[in-house]
Design a protein around this motif. Sequence first.
Motif, mmCIF file in Angstrom:
data_model
loop_
_atom_site.group_PDB
_atom_site.id
_atom_site.type_symbol
_atom_site.label_atom_id
_atom_site.label_comp_id
_atom_site.label_asym_id
_atom_site.label_seq_id
_atom_site.Cartn_x
_atom_site.Cartn_y
_atom_site.Cartn_z
ATOM 1 N N LEU A 25 -3.390 -2.069 -6.372
ATOM 2 C CA LEU A 25 -2.567 -2.589 -5.353
ATOM 3 C C LEU A 25 -1.985 -4.204 -5.358
ATOM 4 C CD1 LEU A 25 -1.515 -2.461 -2.355
ATOM 5 C CD2 LEU A 25 -3.789 -2.877 -1.281
ATOM 6 N N ARG A 77 -9.670 8.330 -8.662
ATOM 7 C CA ARG A 77 -8.144 7.559 -8.473
ATOM 8 C C ARG A 77 -7.520 8.307 -7.545
ATOM 9 N NH1 ARG A 77 -6.441 9.049 -14.773
ATOM 10 N NH2 ARG A 77 -7.626 7.349 -15.735
ATOM 11 N N ALA A 78 -7.905 9.686 -6.919
ATOM 12 C CA ALA A 78 -7.070 10.010 -5.880
ATOM 13 C C ALA A 78 -7.886 10.090 -4.544
ATOM 14 C CB ALA A 78 -6.860 11.750 -6.255
ATOM 15 N N ARG A 120 -9.764 7.983 -1.328
ATOM 16 C CA ARG A 120 -9.320 7.253 0.104
ATOM 17 C C ARG A 120 -9.000 5.887 -0.495
ATOM 18 N NH1 ARG A 120 -13.050 3.547 1.572
ATOM 19 N NH2 ARG A 120 -15.208 4.046 0.632
ATOM 20 N N VAL A 121 -8.035 5.430 0.582
ATOM 21 C CA VAL A 121 -7.566 4.036 0.213
ATOM 22 C C VAL A 121 -8.654 3.092 0.950
ATOM 23 C CG1 VAL A 121 -5.556 2.575 0.614
ATOM 24 C CG2 VAL A 121 -5.318 4.637 0.030
ATOM 25 N N ALA A 133 1.687 1.617 -3.545
ATOM 26 C CA ALA A 133 0.432 1.901 -4.438
ATOM 27 C C ALA A 133 0.172 3.206 -4.140
ATOM 28 C CB ALA A 133 -0.435 1.062 -4.207
ATOM 29 N N TYR A 134 0.080 3.966 -2.846
ATOM 30 C CA TYR A 134 -0.909 5.321 -2.525
ATOM 31 C C TYR A 134 0.286 6.186 -1.839
ATOM 32 C CZ TYR A 134 -4.674 2.045 -2.948
ATOM 33 O OH TYR A 134 -5.433 0.806 -3.522
ATOM 34 N N PRO A 143 0.794 -1.255 -0.198
ATOM 35 C CA PRO A 143 -0.041 -0.042 -0.080
ATOM 36 C C PRO A 143 0.944 1.086 0.063
ATOM 37 C CG PRO A 143 -0.963 -1.377 1.663
ATOM 38 C CD PRO A 143 0.581 -2.241 1.223
ATOM 39 N N SER A 199 -2.262 5.392 -12.196
ATOM 40 C CA SER A 199 -2.621 4.573 -10.955
ATOM 41 C C SER A 199 -2.435 3.361 -11.078
ATOM 42 C CB SER A 199 -4.236 4.948 -11.038
ATOM 43 O OG SER A 199 -4.588 4.274 -9.468
ATOM 44 N N ASP A 259 -15.941 3.958 -6.497
ATOM 45 C CA ASP A 259 -15.220 5.338 -6.174
ATOM 46 C C ASP A 259 -15.604 6.322 -7.354
ATOM 47 O OD1 ASP A 259 -13.894 4.394 -3.938
ATOM 48 O OD2 ASP A 259 -11.958 4.012 -4.850
ATOM 49 N N GLU A 281 -10.191 -1.961 -2.408
ATOM 50 C CA GLU A 281 -9.331 -1.659 -3.499
ATOM 51 C C GLU A 281 -8.216 -2.658 -3.709
ATOM 52 O OE1 GLU A 281 -9.731 2.962 -3.669
ATOM 53 O OE2 GLU A 281 -7.871 2.276 -2.865
ATOM 54 N N SER A 282 -8.040 -3.482 -2.687
ATOM 55 C CA SER A 282 -6.923 -4.548 -2.797
ATOM 56 C C SER A 282 -7.144 -5.661 -3.755
ATOM 57 C CB SER A 282 -6.522 -5.241 -1.412
ATOM 58 O OG SER A 282 -7.544 -5.917 -0.912
#
Length: 412
Positions: free
Chosen positions: A32, A402-403, A405-406, A21-22, A18, A29, A137, A410-411
Amino acid sequence: MDHSGSLVLIMAAAVLAPLLAYGVPRWISVPLVIFEILLGILIGPDVLGWAGTGDVVDVLSQLGLAMLIFLAGYEIRFDRVKGDTLKRSVWAWLIALALGLAIGTLLARGGGFGQGVYVGTALTSTALGAVLPILRDTGDLQGRFGAVMMAMGAVGEFGPIIAMSLLLSGRAPAGSAALLAAFALLTAAALFWALRPKPPWLSRVIAKTLHSSAQFAVRLVLLLLVAMLALSEALGLDMLLGAFAAGLITRLVLHGAAPESSETVLSKVEAMGFGFLVPLFFVVTGIEFDLDALLSGGWELVLLPVFLVLFLVVRGLPIRLLVPRDLGRYERSALVLFGSTALPLVVAITTLGVEDGMMTPGVAAALVGAGMLSVLVFPLVGLRLLARARGPEGAEVVRAGRAGRVSEGESW
């Protein structure tokens, strides 16, 4: 290295993924899951040789795969996956299966129909779990596009599991069909129970233990998962079938017994899955990825881009032909790309193929590599097409997604 040392390195890779990835700014993008697999390859025997697998790691990895498919099944909403859209989705997948089996057998090069079945079935899969968080998202999961994607993706997840149970069980088709029918009847009985009104005390117990050490709802969810896994194993079917069915049943149970607490319970299960089991599965996938076989074999290396194109041809072309016409041109093209995104089931099918001796490690590595590229490339292009369909406002939503929250989801 011993099992405990390998497990520490695997979890370190899961934590590092992570951050890469972030936490690192980039112009593109990257999902993850790509970092999780790549870090697994890096620490695995073909590169640094720091980590390996063993009985403990293998069991945890299998649980991670089961949890991944379970959560994909949980995402299916029966009120949106029905009618003409569902019929079109089923026909699109059946056409894809016929294409996949034919093309897979042609590419087997001496592997015969057995290898063709593994390759062809993998080409028909859709990584619904990788696609849903992206569309959630950007807000595209709630509209008509999201409903069609849900139907196409659900069949793309469930269809290959059924095909694996029928074609790869080693039994006569009649015997496999009988066992599937028995599993379907038992699952239908469980669904019937899930749909029945629940006693008031069940909701009270769930609410009372929601934030205590008892965690009754989480234990109930895990019981349903383990029970369906045990049922599928007892009938000699693939465990993925049981995991997917468990997800379907769990959604109905939670929303029927405690709708006000269902999202909180799900977040706890997701935390356990996406925080531990699922990333462990993907890192182990990287460790077991046969990089040497892919790079040393000329034919296998050629197959990687071929398989990437075949995901679009085998899975995407039937979707394009049967997608409902009330979607716009850009939306239909985006649906093809999202529907052709594949990885988790590709990993599962190729792993089974290598274990059964029906697929060479090089071909398996090429298929998994193509699946990784599909997760990396297809959703990005699909988002751009959706942005065009929405105009300037849609492009802004995509950028925000894309920007954003994680999230644990998303994994996928």
